[in-house]
Structure formats: structure tokens, C-alpha cells
Design a protein around this motif. Sequence first.
Motif: not given
Length: 79
Positions: A30-42
Motif C-alpha cells: 500500500d502507498i499513502w500520504l500522512e500529514d506530519h509536523i514537518s509536512g506531508n510524507k509518503t
Amino acid sequence: MKEKYKIQIGDILYENSKSYNKIFEWEVLDIWLEDHISGNKTIVKCSNGTWTKEFFVADILAMYRNKEEAEKVLEELEK
């Protein structure tokens, strides 16, 4: 060149591990985006049949598309 960085669900990637002295074969689940403090991460979720692990895309891009290339690099690291 762009094809090298194209990762899709179902792809097989090879990670060389100097600490384990072996090559791990990972299947992309699977592949998705997560919102982290430092920005979006794949995030890329992979399995090697024993473990399921989530990698950042930067870790995935350091893996190899074929086992022979991963083995060659691992041999060079052992020298």
C-alpha cells in the motif's frame, strides 16, 4: 530514469542489510500520504512474508529493483 522511481502496489523491492548480511525482498502492499509536523510524507507499506513494515519514500528509493544489484552493493559494503 523516471521509471527507476516509479513504485506501485505489487512491486518487489530489494533491501541490502549490512547488519543482517543479507538481502530482504519486500512486496509493496500500500502507498499513502500522512500529514506530519514537518509536512506531508509518503508512506509505503511492505511485507517480506515474515514482517510487515511501513517505510518513508526516501527509504524505498534507497532500495533496489533487482536482487543482483542489491547483492553487488552488499558485497562492496563487506569489503
